[in-house]
Write an enzyme that holds these catalytic residues in place. Structure first.
Site, PDB file in Angstrom:
ATOM      1  N   LYS A   1       0.882  -1.181   0.000  1.00  0.00           N
ATOM      2  CA  LYS A   1       0.000   0.000   0.000  1.00  0.00           C
ATOM      3  C   LYS A   1       0.911   1.221   0.000  1.00  0.00           C
ATOM      4  O   LYS A   1       1.440   1.626   1.032  1.00  0.00           O
ATOM      5  CB  LYS A   1      -0.872  -0.030   1.256  1.00  0.00           C
ATOM      6  CG  LYS A   1      -2.245   0.613   1.096  1.00  0.00           C
ATOM      7  CD  LYS A   1      -2.231   2.077   0.753  1.00  0.00           C
ATOM      8  CE  LYS A   1      -2.000   2.971   1.947  1.00  0.00           C
ATOM      9  NZ  LYS A   1      -1.694   4.358   1.569  1.00  0.00           N
TER      10      LYS A   1
ATOM     11  N   SER B   1       4.400   7.487  10.300  1.00  0.00           N
ATOM     12  CA  SER B   1       4.338   8.260  11.552  1.00  0.00           C
ATOM     13  C   SER B   1       4.138   7.360  12.774  1.00  0.00           C
ATOM     14  O   SER B   1       3.585   6.269  12.671  1.00  0.00           O
ATOM     15  CB  SER B   1       3.191   9.264  11.468  1.00  0.00           C
ATOM     16  OG  SER B   1       1.963   8.578  11.330  1.00  0.00           O
TER      17      SER B   1
ATOM     18  N   VAL C   1       0.399   6.536  13.339  1.00  0.00           N
ATOM     19  CA  VAL C   1      -0.182   5.452  12.540  1.00  0.00           C
ATOM     20  C   VAL C   1       0.463   4.114  12.908  1.00  0.00           C
ATOM     21  O   VAL C   1      -0.214   3.077  12.900  1.00  0.00           O
ATOM     22  CB  VAL C   1      -0.084   5.759  11.028  1.00  0.00           C
ATOM     23  CG1 VAL C   1      -0.541   4.568  10.196  1.00  0.00           C
ATOM     24  CG2 VAL C   1      -0.922   6.978  10.687  1.00  0.00           C
TER      25      VAL C   1
ATOM     26  N   GLU D   1       8.846   1.304  11.451  1.00  0.00           N
ATOM     27  CA  GLU D   1       9.930   2.298  11.356  1.00  0.00           C
ATOM     28  C   GLU D   1       9.245   3.651  11.396  1.00  0.00           C
ATOM     29  O   GLU D   1       8.528   4.009  10.475  1.00  0.00           O
ATOM     30  CB  GLU D   1      10.723   2.068  10.064  1.00  0.00           C
ATOM     31  CG  GLU D   1      12.098   2.719  10.124  1.00  0.00           C
ATOM     32  CD  GLU D   1      12.075   4.146   9.659  1.00  0.00           C
ATOM     33  OE1 GLU D   1      11.796   5.035  10.500  1.00  0.00           O
ATOM     34  OE2 GLU D   1      12.321   4.376   8.472  1.00  0.00           O
TER      35      GLU D   1
ATOM     36  N   CYS E   1      13.409  10.266   7.649  1.00  0.00           N
ATOM     37  CA  CYS E   1      13.206   9.804   9.030  1.00  0.00           C
ATOM     38  C   CYS E   1      14.463   9.969   9.869  1.00  0.00           C
ATOM     39  O   CYS E   1      14.374  10.215  11.062  1.00  0.00           O
ATOM     40  CB  CYS E   1      12.751   8.357   9.017  1.00  0.00           C
ATOM     41  SG  CYS E   1      13.767   7.317   7.980  1.00  0.00           S
TER      42      CYS E   1
ATOM     43  N   GLU F   1       9.073  15.473  15.630  1.00  0.00           N
ATOM     44  CA  GLU F   1       9.590  15.307  14.272  1.00  0.00           C
ATOM     45  C   GLU F   1       8.866  16.305  13.369  1.00  0.00           C
ATOM     46  O   GLU F   1       7.656  16.194  13.165  1.00  0.00           O
ATOM     47  CB  GLU F   1       9.340  13.876  13.788  1.00  0.00           C
ATOM     48  CG  GLU F   1       9.871  13.650  12.396  1.00  0.00           C
ATOM     49  CD  GLU F   1       9.725  12.201  11.922  1.00  0.00           C
ATOM     50  OE1 GLU F   1       8.608  11.684  11.922  1.00  0.00           O
ATOM     51  OE2 GLU F   1      10.752  11.610  11.551  1.00  0.00           O
TER      52      GLU F   1
END
Ligand code: NAI
Ligand code: MG
Length: 499
Positions: A190, A244, A247, A266, A300, A397
């Site tokens: 996805k 994120s 999520v 991750e 990231c 972040e």
């Protein structure tokens, strides 16, 4: 700052060939017939309408993957044969570097020069690395204490759901897909709704290379619908997620509430770069600039908390401000440009809101702080000084070109401050003193430590987080373990002379 958005002399609009879901080896419309718009972050204009997958489409894709796993050739063929097909896919991707890089630049505002030189060639090489690993996956012989013999088998985990983000669309696709293919898993990818195009392109290359139908499916669509359907699916054995923290938590919850599928996450970070007095200041300034502003800060592992020791702090501040001002923001198709637009309006506004927040929290804006130009999602490279540990700009972040600069006195203080974060993805250490480098490396709670370098990724280097940056490794031989399970086989030995 004005932004030139006509792409320089080399610009040409890439052709969009694939916009449908890729299920069981075919491009198909979504069951609902719905589509969504993917937009060009240089202008906000629509690039293409892409099939919008939802629960029914995920069901179809998972069924295809399940069937390919339970009855198909892929998990049953030798690792050597799988490796050969993967090598062929790598060759095909290599032949289409330019086209795939263009899709990611158009969809995600990424620099075309770097896409062609780094992202897509990097994906080719990662595929080759795992193609080479496919026939080297084996278990152990066990020494039992009684009259038995035993061994372990490493078996593919089954149907994998890969949920990937938009900041490195092709890289993330192959980070996930390559080791999963090597182990003999089948899968549904996805892609992020912001950047669906390159995944569809790569899926048809996989078919051309000889990956059997149903092994690699791609369902484009939104997170709350298609993504959630995948992570809560009863017939998916594992979700490998990058995105994120928020999520990531939902994905784990969905796994817990459905079939207890395996999960690896991750989830980004807020990585520190610690610069000691003995570091070469010019080199440190260059590395810090790259650590924060590379890929417009949408990485990231961006190093966005820059800790500088007091002896070189003032010189560093002066030089980094000059460097930030000379960083060229503009059209990602123009080879002179160093920073393109943020991926979409949501991220653009999020970053600008954080810049406002930083000012309100009392940090000093050293440079940048505004959008560039009047259209598109361009933001000036931005640096704050006088940043305090507890400020949200030092804790959250931001995922944009925003640096927080902080001063420290002692090594103990640097270690304590660097660890003062809920994240633990990476850290940089700049020093000529091996003892300082060793001590800091072992004291920082993060998955990757770069000493006198930054972003030094390589195929064989495992990559993943500590703390709330998640768990499970991408890259390196460790990534194979995410897609394998260990079976123990034990049998009695009769009549052995050694017993
Ligand atoms: P996100 O976490 O919403 O998106 C990542 C992927 O998850 C996308 O494919 C999305 O469709 C999917 N997703 C969203 N909701 C889902 C759900 N309920 N169930 C299953 N899948 C779902 O990230 P977003 O909103 O695009 O970016 C927000 C922030 O996340 C960024 O500002 C950044 O801080 C962080 N981020 C971190 C990344 C990393 O590399 N670790 C990559 C992208 C974003
Ligand atoms: Mg989101």
């Amino acid at each position: 700052m004005a932004v030139d958005c006509n792409g320089g002399e080399s610009f040409k609009m890439p052709e969009i060939k694939f916009t449908k879901l890729f299920i069981n080896g075919q491009f198909v419309d979504s069951v609902s017939g719905k589509t969504f718009e993917t937009r060009d972050p240089r202008t906000g204009d629509v690039i293409a309408n892409v099939a919008e997958g939802d629960k029914e489409d995920i069901d179809l894709a998972v069924r295809a993957a399940r069937n390919a796993f339970d009855h198909g050739k892929w998990p049953r063929m030798s690792g050597f044969e799988r490796g050969r097909i993967m090598m062929k896919l790598a060759d095909l991707l290599e032949q289409h570097i330019e086209e795939v890089a263009e899709l990611d630049s158009l969809d995600g505002g990424k620099l075309l020069t770097l896409g062609k030189a780094m992202d897509i060639p990097g994906a080719v090489n990662l595929l080759r690395y795992y193609a080479g690993a496919a026939d080297k996956i084996h278990g152990e012989t066990l020494k039992l204490s009684r009259e038995y013999q035993g061994y372990t088998l490493k078996e593919p985990i089954g149907v994998v759901g890969h949920i990937i983000p938009w900041n490195y669309p092709t890289t993330m696709f192959f980070f996930k897909v390559s080791p999963a293919l090597a182990t003999g898993c089948t899968m549904v990818v996805k892609p992020a709704e912001q950047t669906p195009l390159s995944a569809l392109f790569c899926a048809q290359l996989a078919k051309k290379a000889g990956v059997p139908d149903g092994v690699l499916n791609v369902v484009t669509g939104f997170g709350a619908t298609a993504g959630a359907a995948l992570s809560s699916h009863m017939d998916v054995d594992k979700i490998s997620f990058t995105g994120s923290t928020e999520v990531g938590r939902l994905v784990m919850e969905a796994a817990a509430k459905s079939n207890l599928k395996h999960v690896s996450l991750e989830l980004g970070g807020k990585s520190p770069v610690i610069i000691f007095d003995d570091a070469d200041v010019d080199m440190a300034v260059d590395l810090a600039r790259i650590a924060t502003f590379f890929n417009k800060g949408e990485i990231c592992v961006s190093g966005t908390r820059i800790y500088v020791q007091e002896g070189i702090y003032d010189e560093f501040v002066k030089k980094i401000a000059e460097k930030a001002k000379s960083w060229v923001v503009g059209d990602p198709f123009d080879p002179k440009v160093q920073q393109g637009p943020q991926v979409d309006k949501v991220q653009f506004e999020k970053v600008l809101n954080y810049i406002d927040l930083g000012k309100r929290e009392g940090a000093t804006l050293l440079t940048g702080g505004k959008r560039c130009g009047e259209k598109g999602y361009y933001i000036e490279p931005t640096i704050f000084t006088d940043v305090k540990e507890e400020m949200r700009i030092a804790q959250d972040e931001i995922f944009g070109p925003v640096m927080s600069l902080m001063k420290f006195k002692t090594i103990e203080e640097a270690i304590e401050k660097a660890n003062n974060t809920r994240y633990g993805l990476a850290a940089g250490v700049l020093t000529k003193d091996i003892n300082t480098a060793n001590r800091v490396s072992r004291s920082i709670r993060a998955g990757t430590i770069w000493i006198n370098c930054y972003f030094a990724f390589d195929n064989d280097v495992p990559f993943g987080g500590y703390k709330m940056s998640g768990f499970g490794k991408d890259m390196g031989m460790h990534a194979l373990d995410k897609y394998l399970q260990v079976k123990s086989v034990v049998t009695p030995i009769y009549g052995s002379p050694w017993l």
